[in-house]
Design a protein around this motif. Structure first.
Motif, PDB file in Angstrom:
ATOM      1  N   UNK A   1      12.002 -47.139 -95.505  1.00 13.84           N
ATOM      2  CA  UNK A   1      11.521 -47.837 -96.699  1.00 13.84           C
ATOM      3  C   UNK A   1      12.220 -47.205 -97.893  1.00 13.84           C
ATOM      4  N   UNK A   2      12.828 -48.036 -98.729  1.00 15.23           N
ATOM      5  CA  UNK A   2      13.552 -47.515 -99.896  1.00 15.23           C
ATOM      6  C   UNK A   2      12.621 -47.428-101.109  1.00 15.23           C
ATOM      7  N   UNK A   3      13.168 -46.997-102.229  1.00 19.59           N
ATOM      8  CA  UNK A   3      12.378 -46.785-103.445  1.00 19.59           C
ATOM      9  C   UNK A   3      11.720 -48.064-103.954  1.00 19.59           C
ATOM     10  N   UNK A   4      12.305 -49.236-103.635  1.00 21.05           N
ATOM     11  CA  UNK A   4      11.727 -50.508-104.074  1.00 21.05           C
ATOM     12  C   UNK A   4      10.710 -51.067-103.079  1.00 21.05           C
ATOM     13  N   UNK A   5      10.532 -50.388-101.944  1.00 19.30           N
ATOM     14  CA  UNK A   5       9.578 -50.842-100.937  1.00 19.30           C
ATOM     15  C   UNK A   5      10.170 -51.733 -99.860  1.00 19.30           C
ATOM     16  N   UNK A   6      11.476 -51.952 -99.885  1.00 16.88           N
ATOM     17  CA  UNK A   6      12.128 -52.774 -98.853  1.00 16.88           C
ATOM     18  C   UNK A   6      12.244 -51.991 -97.553  1.00 16.88           C
ATOM     19  N   UNK A   7      11.922 -52.667 -96.453  1.00 14.37           N
ATOM     20  CA  UNK A   7      12.010 -52.047 -95.128  1.00 14.37           C
ATOM     21  C   UNK A   7      13.292 -52.465 -94.433  1.00 14.37           C
ATOM     22  N   UNK A   8      13.894 -51.507 -93.699  1.00 13.37           N
ATOM     23  CA  UNK A   8      15.075 -51.776 -92.899  1.00 13.37           C
ATOM     24  C   UNK A   8      14.844 -51.228 -91.498  1.00 13.37           C
TER      25      UNK A   8
END
Length: 136
Positions: A117-124
């Motif tokens: 999860x990145x700083x913007x909340x997007x999951x990969x």
């Protein structure tokens, strides 16, 4: 057989010195599912700057076993698991979400999706695992 709740799962995780060292936390537990998270720190990266595969393996192993424990109770232990790394893991948080595929009398089969999860909340999605958990 008593099925543990989230508070019990958190207590079990807190009793694992390696999990404490990594700062792992159980954020969801029950109905044959478990979610384990940890913050991605520089000390957990490999030489190319991404999360070390051993950390992903740890997260998969623990999440798989906790998911099995959500249906089989506290007396469970990993019998074996496989993991496929799909892409380098980088971000702020690692999330391992595991769920029971089939619970038998002596073994529980589970799957786990590992995402960053990145700083913007997007999951990969970065890895998937499947494991067999023995009921002790």
């Amino acid at each position: 057989m008593d099925i543990p709740d989230l508070a019990f799962a958190q207590k079990v995780l807190a009793a694992q010195p390696f999990s404490v060292l990594l700062g792992a936390r159980i954020t969801a537990f029950g109905d044959g599912q478990a979610t384990l998270e940890l913050d991605i720190q520089d000390e957990l990266r490999q030489q190319n700057g991404v999360l070390h595969g051993g950390v992903l393996g740890y997260a998969a192993d623990n999440a798989l076993t906790f998911a099995a424990g959500a249906v089989a109770g506290a007396g469970v232990i990993t019998s074996g698991f496989t993991i496929d790394y799909l892409r380098p893991a980088d971000g702020r948080t690692l999330r391992a979400h595991a769920r029971v595929v089939r619970a038998g009398r002596t073994r529980v089969v589970c799957r786990c999706d590992l995402s960053t999860i990145d700083a913007e909340g997007s999951q990969t999605l970065c890895a998937v695992a499947q494991g067999t958990i023995a009921i002790t």
